[in-house]
Design a protein around this motif. Sequence first.
Motif, mmCIF file in Angstrom:
data_model
loop_
_atom_site.group_PDB
_atom_site.id
_atom_site.type_symbol
_atom_site.label_atom_id
_atom_site.label_comp_id
_atom_site.label_asym_id
_atom_site.label_seq_id
_atom_site.Cartn_x
_atom_site.Cartn_y
_atom_site.Cartn_z
ATOM 1 N N VAL A 54 21.007 -34.291 -15.787
ATOM 2 C CA VAL A 54 21.185 -33.549 -17.029
ATOM 3 C C VAL A 54 20.495 -32.458 -16.920
ATOM 4 C CG1 VAL A 54 21.543 -33.492 -19.417
ATOM 5 C CG2 VAL A 54 22.530 -35.341 -18.209
ATOM 6 N N ALA A 55 19.438 -32.303 -16.875
ATOM 7 C CA ALA A 55 18.088 -31.355 -16.796
ATOM 8 C C ALA A 55 18.463 -30.570 -15.711
ATOM 9 C CB ALA A 55 16.902 -31.905 -16.793
ATOM 10 N N LEU A 56 18.667 -30.878 -14.445
ATOM 11 C CA LEU A 56 18.830 -30.047 -13.461
ATOM 12 C C LEU A 56 20.001 -29.289 -13.411
ATOM 13 C CD1 LEU A 56 17.639 -29.592 -10.610
ATOM 14 C CD2 LEU A 56 19.422 -31.111 -9.716
ATOM 15 N N VAL A 57 21.164 -29.852 -14.021
ATOM 16 C CA VAL A 57 22.370 -29.139 -14.308
ATOM 17 C C VAL A 57 22.469 -28.131 -15.441
ATOM 18 C CG1 VAL A 57 24.890 -29.449 -14.977
ATOM 19 C CG2 VAL A 57 24.054 -31.155 -13.350
ATOM 20 N N GLY A 58 21.802 -28.462 -16.261
ATOM 21 C CA GLY A 58 21.702 -27.814 -17.447
ATOM 22 C C GLY A 58 20.722 -26.405 -16.991
ATOM 23 N N GLY A 59 19.597 -26.762 -16.276
ATOM 24 C CA GLY A 59 18.695 -25.644 -15.768
ATOM 25 C C GLY A 59 19.442 -24.727 -14.937
ATOM 26 N N PHE A 60 20.255 -25.117 -13.902
ATOM 27 C CA PHE A 60 20.673 -24.478 -13.047
ATOM 28 C C PHE A 60 22.161 -23.646 -13.425
ATOM 29 C CE2 PHE A 60 17.880 -26.619 -9.765
ATOM 30 C CZ PHE A 60 17.214 -25.436 -9.236
ATOM 31 N N LEU A 61 22.714 -24.271 -14.315
ATOM 32 C CA LEU A 61 24.033 -23.943 -14.591
ATOM 33 C C LEU A 61 24.209 -23.473 -15.920
ATOM 34 C CD1 LEU A 61 26.054 -26.612 -12.458
ATOM 35 C CD2 LEU A 61 25.904 -24.227 -12.120
ATOM 36 N N GLY A 62 23.483 -24.355 -16.903
ATOM 37 C CA GLY A 62 23.650 -23.942 -18.500
ATOM 38 C C GLY A 62 22.940 -22.571 -18.656
ATOM 39 N N ILE A 63 21.690 -22.556 -18.249
ATOM 40 C CA ILE A 63 20.716 -21.323 -18.490
ATOM 41 C C ILE A 63 21.660 -19.986 -18.252
ATOM 42 C CG2 ILE A 63 18.611 -20.105 -18.286
ATOM 43 C CD1 ILE A 63 18.365 -22.641 -19.974
ATOM 44 N N PRO A 64 22.081 -19.933 -16.808
ATOM 45 C CA PRO A 64 22.663 -18.760 -16.500
ATOM 46 C C PRO A 64 23.928 -18.559 -17.335
ATOM 47 C CG PRO A 64 22.153 -19.879 -14.534
ATOM 48 C CD PRO A 64 21.800 -20.600 -15.744
ATOM 49 N N LEU A 65 24.933 -19.495 -17.714
ATOM 50 C CA LEU A 65 25.824 -19.485 -18.424
ATOM 51 C C LEU A 65 25.368 -18.846 -19.964
ATOM 52 C CD1 LEU A 65 29.012 -20.024 -18.202
ATOM 53 C CD2 LEU A 65 28.730 -22.237 -19.067
ATOM 54 N N PHE A 123 22.620 -17.347 -20.742
ATOM 55 C CA PHE A 123 21.772 -16.148 -21.194
ATOM 56 C C PHE A 123 21.931 -15.127 -20.108
ATOM 57 C CE2 PHE A 123 19.277 -19.611 -22.676
ATOM 58 C CZ PHE A 123 19.013 -19.418 -24.043
ATOM 59 N N VAL A 124 22.452 -15.507 -18.693
ATOM 60 C CA VAL A 124 22.552 -14.445 -17.859
ATOM 61 C C VAL A 124 24.034 -13.722 -17.828
ATOM 62 C CG1 VAL A 124 22.325 -13.875 -15.411
ATOM 63 C CG2 VAL A 124 20.645 -15.539 -16.465
ATOM 64 N N SER A 149 29.797 -26.674 -24.156
ATOM 65 C CA SER A 149 31.082 -25.931 -24.842
ATOM 66 C C SER A 149 31.078 -24.570 -24.569
ATOM 67 C CB SER A 149 30.892 -26.090 -26.371
ATOM 68 O OG SER A 149 29.622 -25.331 -26.802
ATOM 69 N N ALA A 150 30.213 -23.911 -23.856
ATOM 70 C CA ALA A 150 30.252 -22.529 -23.471
ATOM 71 C C ALA A 150 31.212 -22.578 -22.490
ATOM 72 C CB ALA A 150 29.078 -21.785 -23.237
ATOM 73 N N ALA A 151 31.454 -23.345 -21.439
ATOM 74 C CA ALA A 151 32.386 -23.314 -20.537
ATOM 75 C C ALA A 151 33.858 -23.283 -20.902
ATOM 76 C CB ALA A 151 32.065 -23.995 -19.278
ATOM 77 N N LEU A 152 34.011 -23.740 -21.919
ATOM 78 C CA LEU A 152 35.470 -24.097 -22.543
ATOM 79 C C LEU A 152 35.987 -22.957 -23.411
ATOM 80 C CD1 LEU A 152 34.879 -27.835 -23.580
ATOM 81 C CD2 LEU A 152 36.154 -26.894 -21.511
ATOM 82 N N VAL A 153 35.097 -22.239 -23.917
ATOM 83 C CA VAL A 153 35.606 -21.066 -24.758
ATOM 84 C C VAL A 153 36.941 -20.432 -24.596
ATOM 85 C CG1 VAL A 153 35.004 -19.142 -26.432
ATOM 86 C CG2 VAL A 153 33.301 -20.938 -25.964
ATOM 87 N N LEU A 197 24.945 -11.359 -20.526
ATOM 88 C CA LEU A 197 24.305 -10.094 -20.608
ATOM 89 C C LEU A 197 24.601 -9.219 -19.460
ATOM 90 C CD1 LEU A 197 21.917 -8.086 -21.204
ATOM 91 C CD2 LEU A 197 20.531 -9.536 -19.454
ATOM 92 N N ALA A 198 24.998 -9.703 -18.311
ATOM 93 C CA ALA A 198 25.651 -8.941 -17.229
ATOM 94 C C ALA A 198 26.993 -8.629 -17.353
ATOM 95 C CB ALA A 198 25.794 -10.151 -15.952
ATOM 96 N N VAL A 199 27.804 -9.181 -18.306
ATOM 97 C CA VAL A 199 29.150 -8.769 -18.519
ATOM 98 C C VAL A 199 28.996 -7.683 -19.655
ATOM 99 C CG1 VAL A 199 31.317 -9.632 -19.846
ATOM 100 C CG2 VAL A 199 30.453 -11.128 -18.033
ATOM 101 N N HIS A 200 28.057 -7.826 -20.567
ATOM 102 C CA HIS A 200 27.719 -6.919 -21.558
ATOM 103 C C HIS A 200 27.381 -5.535 -20.868
ATOM 104 C CE1 HIS A 200 26.823 -4.588 -25.264
ATOM 105 N NE2 HIS A 200 25.618 -4.458 -24.655
ATOM 106 N N LEU A 201 26.495 -5.535 -19.861
ATOM 107 C CA LEU A 201 26.204 -4.433 -19.108
ATOM 108 C C LEU A 201 27.002 -3.846 -18.240
ATOM 109 C CD1 LEU A 201 22.406 -5.463 -17.804
ATOM 110 C CD2 LEU A 201 23.109 -3.916 -19.687
ATOM 111 N N ARG A 202 28.065 -4.621 -17.865
ATOM 112 C CA ARG A 202 29.290 -4.215 -17.062
ATOM 113 C C ARG A 202 30.240 -3.651 -17.889
ATOM 114 N NH1 ARG A 202 30.571 -5.117 -11.521
ATOM 115 N NH2 ARG A 202 32.462 -4.022 -11.353
ATOM 116 N N LEU A 203 30.414 -4.028 -19.089
ATOM 117 C CA LEU A 203 31.405 -3.477 -20.107
ATOM 118 C C LEU A 203 30.885 -2.180 -20.661
ATOM 119 C CD1 LEU A 203 33.137 -6.568 -21.370
ATOM 120 C CD2 LEU A 203 34.184 -5.145 -19.759
#
Length: 197
Positions: free
Chosen positions: A171-182, A184-185, A1-5, A188-194
């Motif tokens: 599902v685990a691979l997609v979650g690990g490579f795409l869900g975790i950065p979306l 957590f990473v 759902s995070a990608a749809l916000v 944080l990167a957007v906040h540090l930039r703003l």
Amino acid sequence: SAALVVPLQEAVKPDRRADFSKMYVRTCAGIIATYIFFGALNWIAYGKSTQVVLTLNLPRGPWKASVQLAYSLAVVFTFPLQLYPAVQILKSVGRKLKRLSVSRVGYVAIDDPTTVEPPSETDTEADTPTRAIKPPRPRTSKLEGNAARTAVVAVLVAVAIAEVRRLDKIVALVGGFLGIPLAFVYPLAVHLRLVPN
């Protein structure tokens, strides 16, 4: 759902955007509660023999067929909503690539034609500034968009057919490579930039 916000919030009418956050949180909470209830109910019913695709645990008969049909219809009708963010990103990347290629052949790409001021009646040829030229819109742009969406769906279908037996690992691979950065990473990167301090 995070990608749809963001795409969903942009699609909401401006007068309803104030209520979007509350509605989104309630909807996600309801979906999560339903998933937890359904998963727990299956685990209680089938124990260690619970399969990855829960509907496969149901006994043979019309009940199993009707549940699988309903689930398939739900996936088919919600797939465009799931694909929407990816399509929007692909469109934006495609536009940027087109602008780069168009600007190399002599056009100056502009986003908003209203930013270019037309010459006034008192201006002479020497006083008139060089105006940006918007390239003609190709007739094939709609066809290209449809072809890109079809290609994305074809790739997803091929992956689903090839890896149907290892669905949990995909599902685990997609979650690990795409869900975790979306989750957590990137925030944080957007906040540090703003907010650099």
